[in-house]
Design a protein around this motif. Structure first.
Motif, PDB file in Angstrom:
ATOM      1  N   LEU A  77       0.820  -1.219   0.000  1.00  0.00           N
ATOM      2  CA  LEU A  77       0.000   0.000   0.000  1.00  0.00           C
ATOM      3  C   LEU A  77       0.851   1.265   0.000  1.00  0.00           C
ATOM      4  N   LEU A  78       2.048   1.179   0.531  1.00  0.00           N
ATOM      5  CA  LEU A  78       2.948   2.329   0.567  1.00  0.00           C
ATOM      6  C   LEU A  78       3.692   2.506  -0.755  1.00  0.00           C
ATOM      7  N   THR A  79       4.225   1.419  -1.289  1.00  0.00           N
ATOM      8  CA  THR A  79       5.063   1.535  -2.486  1.00  0.00           C
ATOM      9  C   THR A  79       4.258   1.724  -3.768  1.00  0.00           C
ATOM     10  N   GLY A  80       3.039   1.194  -3.824  1.00  0.00           N
ATOM     11  CA  GLY A  80       2.219   1.349  -5.030  1.00  0.00           C
ATOM     12  C   GLY A  80       1.983   2.802  -5.403  1.00  0.00           C
ATOM     13  N   PRO A  81       1.418   3.613  -4.498  1.00  0.00           N
ATOM     14  CA  PRO A  81       1.204   5.030  -4.824  1.00  0.00           C
ATOM     15  C   PRO A  81       2.501   5.800  -5.054  1.00  0.00           C
ATOM     16  N   LEU A  82       3.557   5.462  -4.316  1.00  0.00           N
ATOM     17  CA  LEU A  82       4.842   6.145  -4.536  1.00  0.00           C
ATOM     18  C   LEU A  82       5.390   5.838  -5.934  1.00  0.00           C
ATOM     19  N   ALA A  83       5.296   4.582  -6.337  1.00  0.00           N
ATOM     20  CA  ALA A  83       5.754   4.212  -7.674  1.00  0.00           C
ATOM     21  C   ALA A  83       4.908   4.895  -8.745  1.00  0.00           C
ATOM     22  N   LEU A  84       3.604   4.923  -8.536  1.00  0.00           N
ATOM     23  CA  LEU A  84       2.710   5.582  -9.489  1.00  0.00           C
ATOM     24  C   LEU A  84       3.035   7.067  -9.614  1.00  0.00           C
ATOM     25  N   ALA A  85       3.300   7.725  -8.488  1.00  0.00           N
ATOM     26  CA  ALA A  85       3.662   9.144  -8.516  1.00  0.00           C
ATOM     27  C   ALA A  85       4.983   9.353  -9.255  1.00  0.00           C
ATOM     28  N   GLY A  86       5.966   8.499  -8.992  1.00  0.00           N
ATOM     29  CA  GLY A  86       7.251   8.619  -9.689  1.00  0.00           C
ATOM     30  C   GLY A  86       7.117   8.405 -11.190  1.00  0.00           C
ATOM     31  N   ILE A  87       6.365   7.388 -11.574  1.00  0.00           N
ATOM     32  CA  ILE A  87       6.164   7.112 -12.995  1.00  0.00           C
ATOM     33  C   ILE A  87       5.407   8.255 -13.654  1.00  0.00           C
ATOM     34  N   ALA A  88       4.399   8.805 -12.958  1.00  0.00           N
ATOM     35  CA  ALA A  88       3.635   9.930 -13.505  1.00  0.00           C
ATOM     36  C   ALA A  88       4.541  11.135 -13.751  1.00  0.00           C
ATOM     37  N   MET A  89       5.481  11.393 -12.840  1.00  0.00           N
ATOM     38  CA  MET A  89       6.404  12.523 -13.034  1.00  0.00           C
ATOM     39  C   MET A  89       7.329  12.286 -14.222  1.00  0.00           C
ATOM     40  N   VAL A  90       7.815  11.056 -14.376  1.00  0.00           N
ATOM     41  CA  VAL A  90       8.684  10.737 -15.510  1.00  0.00           C
ATOM     42  C   VAL A  90       7.918  10.898 -16.823  1.00  0.00           C
ATOM     43  N   ILE A  91       6.676  10.409 -16.865  1.00  0.00           N
ATOM     44  CA  ILE A  91       5.859  10.538 -18.077  1.00  0.00           C
ATOM     45  C   ILE A  91       5.572  12.005 -18.370  1.00  0.00           C
ATOM     46  N   TRP A  92       5.211  12.766 -17.352  1.00  0.00           N
ATOM     47  CA  TRP A  92       4.925  14.191 -17.538  1.00  0.00           C
ATOM     48  C   TRP A  92       6.152  14.921 -18.107  1.00  0.00           C
ATOM     49  N   GLY A  93       7.302  14.694 -17.501  1.00  0.00           N
ATOM     50  CA  GLY A  93       8.514  15.350 -17.987  1.00  0.00           C
ATOM     51  C   GLY A  93       8.894  14.914 -19.389  1.00  0.00           C
ATOM     52  N   GLY A  94       8.776  13.623 -19.652  1.00  0.00           N
ATOM     53  CA  GLY A  94       9.111  13.119 -20.984  1.00  0.00           C
ATOM     54  C   GLY A  94       8.173  13.628 -22.056  1.00  0.00           C
ATOM     55  N   MET A  95       6.875  13.667 -21.747  1.00  0.00           N
ATOM     56  CA  MET A  95       5.907  14.148 -22.731  1.00  0.00           C
ATOM     57  C   MET A  95       6.091  15.639 -23.006  1.00  0.00           C
ATOM     58  N   SER A  96       6.353  16.441 -21.954  1.00  0.00           N
ATOM     59  CA  SER A  96       6.551  17.863 -22.214  1.00  0.00           C
ATOM     60  C   SER A  96       7.819  18.107 -23.011  1.00  0.00           C
ATOM     61  N   GLN A  97       8.848  17.314 -22.760  1.00  0.00           N
ATOM     62  CA  GLN A  97      10.075  17.450 -23.543  1.00  0.00           C
ATOM     63  C   GLN A  97       9.848  17.009 -24.986  1.00  0.00           C
ATOM     64  N   ALA A  98       9.097  15.919 -25.183  1.00  0.00           N
ATOM     65  CA  ALA A  98       8.801  15.449 -26.539  1.00  0.00           C
ATOM     66  C   ALA A  98       7.966  16.467 -27.299  1.00  0.00           C
ATOM     67  N   LEU A  99       6.961  17.050 -26.644  1.00  0.00           N
ATOM     68  CA  LEU A  99       6.138  18.072 -27.303  1.00  0.00           C
ATOM     69  C   LEU A  99       6.972  19.294 -27.679  1.00  0.00           C
ATOM     70  N   ASN A 100       7.868  19.690 -26.793  1.00  0.00           N
ATOM     71  CA  ASN A 100       8.740  20.828 -27.089  1.00  0.00           C
ATOM     72  C   ASN A 100       9.653  20.518 -28.274  1.00  0.00           C
ATOM     73  N   ASP A 101      10.245  19.322 -28.273  1.00  0.00           N
ATOM     74  CA  ASP A 101      11.120  18.938 -29.388  1.00  0.00           C
ATOM     75  C   ASP A 101      10.351  18.869 -30.701  1.00  0.00           C
ATOM     76  N   TRP A 102       9.106  18.408 -30.631  1.00  0.00           N
ATOM     77  CA  TRP A 102       8.274  18.311 -31.838  1.00  0.00           C
ATOM     78  C   TRP A 102       7.954  19.698 -32.376  1.00  0.00           C
ATOM     79  N   GLN A 103       7.653  20.650 -31.478  1.00  0.00           N
ATOM     80  CA  GLN A 103       7.308  22.006 -31.905  1.00  0.00           C
ATOM     81  C   GLN A 103       8.497  22.729 -32.521  1.00  0.00           C
TER      82      GLN A 103
END
Length: 133
Positions: free
Chosen positions: A88-114
């Motif tokens: 119960l502790l590691t699941g939400p922490l992992a989800l939060a970490g993965i969400a941050m990596v996806i958010w950062g990667g997607m914003s960088q990809a969108l910037n590179d695309w533009q």
């Protein structure tokens, strides 16, 4: 829905395996070319991009098989309540970490695309598509 999911996982896995095979052939041909004094131009960049496809796309198959690496050193010594607490502790922490990596990667990809960023002037391959993967 499950049949569609299996089809998508298989298709993504095939693309991953094709990228791995092409990468192996490219590296082999480049090594032979270097020994003969004629290396393949852009082989390093193509290998990097094929590696992105191989690793990222094979994660779908790994998840479908339930084969992700897990560390059992501590969890194996805990009782049932301890294992539940850790889960119960590691699941939400992992989800939060993965969400941050996806958010950062997607914003960088969108910037590179533009801005139209490319991997190398030699090959002119757009990098944004690989960042979306």
């Amino acid at each position: 829905m499950e049949e569609t999911s299996r089809f998508v996982v298989r298709a993504i896995t095939v693309v991953s395996l094709m990228a791995l095979g092409c990468m192996a052939l490219l590296v082999t041909a480049d090594v032979i070319g270097r020994k003969l004094g004629n290396p393949i131009p852009g082989a390093f960049e193509l290998t990097e991009l094929a590696l992105i496809l191989t690793v990222c796309l094979s994660l779908a198959y790994t998840a479908a098989q339930g084969a992700h690496v897990s560390v059992e050193l501590l969890a194996s010594r805990l009782g049932r309540a301890g294992k539940l607490f850790v889960s119960l502790l590691t699941g939400p922490l992992a989800l939060a970490g993965i969400a941050m990596v996806i958010w950062g990667g997607m914003s960088q990809a969108l910037n590179d695309w533009q801005v139209g960023l490319v991997r190398s002037a030699q090959l002119g391959i757009p990098l944004a598509g690989f960042k979306f993967v």
